[in-house]
Write an enzyme that holds these catalytic residues in place. Structure first.
Site, PDB file in Angstrom:
ATOM      1  CB  THR A 100     -10.306   4.562  -1.176  1.00 20.13           C
ATOM      2  OG1 THR A 100      -9.839   4.930   0.127  1.00 20.13           O
ATOM      3  CG2 THR A 100      -9.585   3.322  -1.643  1.00 20.13           C
ATOM      4  CG  HIS A 105      -1.965  -1.001   1.247  1.00 17.99           C
ATOM      5  ND1 HIS A 105      -3.214  -0.825   0.701  1.00 17.99           N
ATOM      6  CD2 HIS A 105      -1.946  -2.261   1.729  1.00 17.99           C
ATOM      7  CE1 HIS A 105      -3.928  -1.920   0.868  1.00 17.99           C
ATOM      8  NE2 HIS A 105      -3.171  -2.821   1.491  1.00 17.99           N
ATOM      9  CE  LYS A 127      -6.801  13.789   0.245  1.00 14.90           C
ATOM     10  NZ  LYS A 127      -6.898  12.574  -0.542  1.00 14.90           N
ATOM     11  NE  ARG A 128      -3.781   9.972   9.905  1.00 19.99           N
ATOM     12  CZ  ARG A 128      -3.407   9.075  10.807  1.00 19.99           C
ATOM     13  NH1 ARG A 128      -4.158   8.019  11.071  1.00 19.99           N
ATOM     14  NH2 ARG A 128      -2.279   9.208  11.467  1.00 19.99           N
ATOM     15  CE  LYS A 170      -2.701  10.677   3.029  1.00 22.01           C
ATOM     16  NZ  LYS A 170      -3.397   9.823   2.050  1.00 22.01           N
ATOM     17  CE  LYS A 226     -14.075   5.442   0.715  1.00 19.59           C
ATOM     18  NZ  LYS A 226     -13.137   5.475   1.846  1.00 19.59           N
TER      19      LYS A 226
HETATM   20  C1  26Q Z   1       3.830   0.741  10.077  1.00 20.45           C
HETATM   21  C2  26Q Z   1       4.752   0.439  11.065  1.00 20.45           C
HETATM   22  C3  26Q Z   1       4.651   1.010  12.325  1.00 20.45           C
HETATM   23  C4  26Q Z   1       3.600   1.885  12.593  1.00 20.45           C
HETATM   24  C5  26Q Z   1       2.684   2.184  11.622  1.00 20.45           C
HETATM   25  C6  26Q Z   1       2.788   1.616  10.357  1.00 20.45           C
HETATM   26  C7  26Q Z   1       1.788   1.921   9.330  1.00 20.45           C
HETATM   27  C8  26Q Z   1       0.456   2.024   9.678  1.00 20.45           C
HETATM   28  C9  26Q Z   1      -0.483   2.317   8.737  1.00 20.45           C
HETATM   29  C10 26Q Z   1       2.138   2.081   7.995  1.00 20.45           C
HETATM   30  C11 26Q Z   1       1.178   2.372   7.044  1.00 20.45           C
HETATM   31  C12 26Q Z   1      -0.150   2.486   7.406  1.00 20.45           C
HETATM   32  C13 26Q Z   1      -1.225   2.810   6.476  1.00 20.45           C
HETATM   33  C14 26Q Z   1      -1.074   2.966   5.175  1.00 20.45           C
HETATM   34  C15 26Q Z   1      -2.206   3.346   4.317  1.00 20.45           C
HETATM   35  O1  26Q Z   1      -3.310   3.594   4.786  1.00 20.45           O
HETATM   36  N1  26Q Z   1      -2.007   3.391   3.003  1.00 20.45           N
HETATM   37  C16 26Q Z   1      -3.058   3.779   2.084  1.00 20.45           C
HETATM   38  O2  26Q Z   1      -3.701   2.594   1.614  1.00 20.45           O
HETATM   39  C17 26Q Z   1      -4.818   2.904   0.817  1.00 20.45           C
HETATM   40  C18 26Q Z   1      -5.509   1.604   0.454  1.00 20.45           C
HETATM   41  O3  26Q Z   1      -4.747   0.901  -0.467  1.00 20.45           O
HETATM   42  C19 26Q Z   1      -4.400   3.692  -0.406  1.00 20.45           C
HETATM   43  O4  26Q Z   1      -5.563   4.070  -1.113  1.00 20.45           O
HETATM   44  C20 26Q Z   1      -3.610   4.945  -0.011  1.00 20.45           C
HETATM   45  O5  26Q Z   1      -3.106   5.569  -1.160  1.00 20.45           O
HETATM   46  C21 26Q Z   1      -2.480   4.554   0.921  1.00 20.45           C
HETATM   47  O6  26Q Z   1      -1.813   5.705   1.406  1.00 20.45           O
END
Ligand code: 26Q
Length: 824
Positions: free
Chosen positions: A668, A369, A560-561, A566, A672
């Site tokens: 995503t 992702h 979004k976050r 972003k 929406k």
């Molecule tokens: C990893 C290690 C330690 C702590 C946190 C994390 C961590 C947590 C969450 C790393 C990444 C995430 C989340 C990533 C994420 O939400 N990515 C998004 O995924 C969506 C679904 O595929 C995409 O549409 C987005 O583009 C993408 O940013």
């Protein structure tokens, strides 16, 4: 949590004729739940009591279908899909469940007969915020689609006691408060204290007659909590199984009896900590031991669980696993599954290594992702050796065999062995979890066409050369049930009037709506629908923030976050430019706009929090400036979550998807918003590229550098200072921020942000600024030509059906899982 995300007064609905009998039955069952499960007299029951009673009554409907589905799966002995995810961002379930069961209107009527307002009850439910953002919400959409398509599947994750933090804005700054979704109980889950697996940590590994025996130093039990996931029209239900951590020896009684009360409970606290909190990181690995414990905890529990189910169902023949189970890893967070499945096969089932490897690789697949270097997980070898000694040995063995194979296969132009190794020797010795996930999987997928291509060219370039067929694309999707039918009933009613009710079962039927692109009557109805949705949002903004916004203004949203890539910063800087222009040219024919922002920053991400503060400071000045005469408003809605998205998206005119090209894997929210008829202003990034292909270049505002140009520009080195010097408008904006126009109390507050912009400008804010301003000008021109605007809006909605998560899941089922979906 008090919230008023759904406005009661003007909710128009898809009308389902309420059959008196059903309504009476529902009413009786709600009263029975209130009496016998909640234990309250209707005379004194609060909204929360009624919510619980209603939810439990709905759950009964779901349970019948759930048990029937489970029975069918068991008898059919078909393949099951296991979706392992550290996040499931499911939001509220009452309305979603009723919507899928077709019972919304009946429940509304039943409650009305009891003198209870359905929309008020909906607002009582806390969001299940068991995720950070896109990855977690995708998992939730996928679970719903798998249930809708009758694909036997289980979601596996962690039952966090505290979901994503609550965001409050204090003097413009983000503050994090703990989230307590379970305080009043969770009516949707079924506790399964009998379904429990021991999870080991630490200890030693010994060899006994050629067999490795791991004796963990610590055991934590994983206890199952099941939530049924009901598909569209209630035909079928799957299971979301979330694990809760319990100490194996709950209390050291001897210590307690000696009077050491705290010490006696210490192990329990350490064990329980594993399922206490969701990591608030979005794209920044926290790199902490607790995170690794969480990852192994839920992965091991899930694998033990699915292997046990497999053995029960398939006469103990573990070799059948790849035919009967497909395990999908949602990013690398469960990547340790590769080593854990090998351990289970080799150590516990005594399968020879090579065969175990074939089984593992044939069963597991992995979705990537993100390509952001800071989000690529790696764990220190030393930590792995201490916490998971047997797994570390297995990783070494996988690596040895892998590197042997590389040597045997490789042509002379291949990558150096060090680059291909599972162990990264550069920054201390660390295990590359994405490489482990890659090697252990038969398919690795990206989440948009562009992202998949970039995976092949960058992060996985060397592995891709070795295994050129492994990386495939599966562009993300969203469930139309939640993001269109439930969130926007007014638009849904119009769409079903025009394309027919088959739309409800087939998202791609939306294409027929394109025929209405130039229909003035449809434009008129769309305008009314959007206005009503915007009025509802305006009420929410007024209630929460005491800011009046005009429903006739253009609602321009970025939700979004909050992250530098972003580029909320690009948006707010352009807002300042617009503010300056409005003041400078008061008589110009300006399009009134409301810039709406919502989103959380990771608690440790200082710059993202500074961007939130800047947005709020700008809002304060702009909204309070009489010279602006209401032509521009800036709104930051605190505590963005799934329910807030459901309220904002139907009210959006313009969707901001403006990430630095090459950095947003898919997005995503873009889908929406476009589905609900917002036009997109965005870069050629993630799924925006595919949205453009489908809606047509005339109906989307694309601007800025593409991914290749970003790389090229970074290679050339910083040129931001020159870019700014060439753009007086931008120079004026940066000067205003730097001189404290928005922060009189602390003029230097945003220095750090400004220095980055005029320094390396890694995220290309200055590079894309002029193109963004121009694209925004084109947006305003289109808005002033309403027939052209609505034409574009129709063509967005009409062409977004392909982005249904049903389509995405069908692709996974056919190309990766080899599981058979059924048409609903
Ligand atoms: C990893 C290690 C330690 C702590 C946190 C994390 C961590 C947590 C969450 C790393 C990444 C995430 C989340 C990533 C994420 O939400 N990515 C998004 O995924 C969506 C679904 O595929 C995409 O549409 C987005 O583009 C993408 O940013």
């Amino acid at each position: 949590m008090s919230s008023d995300l759904i406005s009661t007064a003007d909710a128009s609905r898809i009308s389902i004729p309420a059959e008196d009998e059903d309504v009476a039955a529902l009413r009786r069952s709600v009263v029975a739940k209130l009496t016998y499960a909640v234990g309250r007299d209707p005379l004194v029951a609060t909204d929360r009591d009624w919510f619980m009673a209603a939810a439990l009554a709905v759950r009964d409907h779901i349970l019948e279908r759930w048990l029937a589905s489970t029975r069918t799966n068991f008898v059919s002995k078909g393949k099951r899909v296991y979706y392992l995810s550290l996040e499931f961002l499911i939001g509220r379930l009452l309305h979603d469940s009723l919507n899928n069961l077709g019972l919304v209107e009946r429940m509304r009527a039943a409650l009305a007969e009891l003198g209870v307002d359905y929309d008020r009850l909906r607002n009582i439910e806390p969001d299940a915020a068991l995720g950070n953002g896109g990855l977690g919400r995708l998992a939730a959409c996928f679970m719903e689609s798998m249930a809708t398509l009758c694909i036997a599947s289980h979601g596996y994750g962690i039952r966090y006691t505290h979901g994503l933090f609550r965001q409050v804005i204090d003097k413009g700054w983000q503050k994090e408060l703990p989230e307590d979704w379970l305080t009043f109980g969770n009516p949707w889950e079924v506790a399964r204290p009998d379904v429990m697996h021991p999870i080991g940590f630490g200890g030693t590994v010994e060899t006994d007659a050629g067999r490795c025996v791991w004796s963990p130093a610590e055991i934590v039990n994983a206890v199952a909590y099941d939530t049924p996931v009901i598909g569209w029209r209630g035909h079928y239900a799957n299971t979301l199984r979330l694990w809760s951590a319990w100490a194996a020896d709950s209390i050291h009684l001897d210590a307690f009896n000696r009077g050491d009360h705290v010490g006696a409970l210490e192990t329990r606290a350490r064990a329980n900590a594993i399922s206490q909190v969701l990591y608030p990181g979005d794209d920044t690995p926290a790199g902490q031991e607790l995170r690794l414990r969480q990852e192994f905890f839920f992965t091991s529990a899930s694998l033990q669980d699915l292997v046990a189910r497999h053995m029960r169902q398939h006469n103990g023949d573990i070799r059948l696993l790849p035919d009967k189970a497909a395990i999908q890893l949602n990013d690398t967070h469960p990547a340790i599954a590769v080593a854990e499945l090998m351990r289970i096969l080799v150590d516990l089932h005594e399968i020879p290594w090579d065969e175990a490897w074939r089984i593992t690789n044939g069963t597991i697949a992995y979705t990537n992702h993100t390509l952001l270097p800071e989000a690529l997980e790696s764990w220190p070898v030393s930590l792995m050796e201490r916490l998971l000694p047997r797994h570390m040995q297995i990783v070494y063995q996988i690596n040895r065999l892998h590197l042997d194979a590389v040597c045997a296969m490789q042509r002379s132009d291949g990558a150096p062995l060090a680059a291909l190794s599972l162990i990264d020797d550069n920054a201390g010795r660390r295990v590359r979890m994405s490489s482990l996930a890659f090697l252990g999987s038969h398919r690795i997928n990206g989440v948009s066409a562009l992202h998949t291509e970039l995976m092949r060219q960058t992060v996985f370039r060397d592995l891709h050369r070795l295994y050129p067929d492994r990386i495939v694309n599966k562009t993300n999707g969203i469930t139309l049930r939640r993001w269109l039918f439930a969130a926007n009933p007014r638009l849904t009613a119009l769409l079903t009037d025009i394309v027919g009710t088959r739309l409800l079962d087939d998202g791609e039927a939306l294409t027929a709506f394109a025929g209405a692109a130039d229909d003035a009557g449809v434009h008129e109805r769309l305008a009314q629908i959007r206005r009503a949705n915007k009025q509802a949002l305006a009420k929410l903004v007024a209630d929460r923030l005491h800011i009046a916004i005009d429903p006739d203004a253009l609602f321009d949203v970025q939700i979004k976050r909050v992250h530098e890539y972003k580029r909320q910063l690009l948006n707010i800087l352009e807002t300042i430019a617009l503010y300056n222009e409005i003041r400078a040219r008061p008589t110009f024919n300006w399009v009134p706009r409301v810039r709406i922002f919502a989103g959380k920053a990771a608690s440790s991400y200082h710059r993202a929090k500074l961007i939130i503060k800047l947005i709020n400071d700008v809002a304060h000045v702009v909204n309070g400036d009489p010279a602006v005469r209401g032509l521009l408003k800036v709104v930051f809605l605190p505590d963005y979550n799934v329910s807030m998205a459901e309220a904002i998206i139907p009210a959006a005119d313009l969707s901001e998807q403006i990430s630095t090209a090459g950095m947003e894997a898919s997005g995503t929210g873009n889908m929406k918003l476009a589905l609900n008829g917002a036009l997109t202003i965005g870069t050629l990034d993630g799924a925006n590229v595919e949205i453009r292909e489908r809606v047509g270049a005339d109906n989307i505002f694309i601007f800025g550098l593409n991914a290749e140009q970003v790389v090229e520009r970074r290679r050339r080195g910083p040129g931001a200072r020159e870019t700014v010097a060439d753009l007086p408008v931008l120079q004026a904006v940066l000067d205003a921020v730097a001189y404290g126009v928005f922060s009189h109390d602390e003029p230097g507050r945003f220095r750090e942000l400004m220095e980055e912009l005029t320094g390396s400008d890694h995220f290309m804010v200055t590079a894309d600024f002029a193109a963004y301003v121009e694209a925004q000008r084109n947006v305003a021109l289109r808005w002033q030509n309403r027939p052209a605007w609505w034409r574009s809006s129709v063509l967005n909605t009409a062409n977004l059906g392909w982005f249904s998560s049903d389509r995405a899941i069908r692709e996974y089922a056919e190309d990766i899982w080899h599981a058979t979906p059924r048409r609903p």
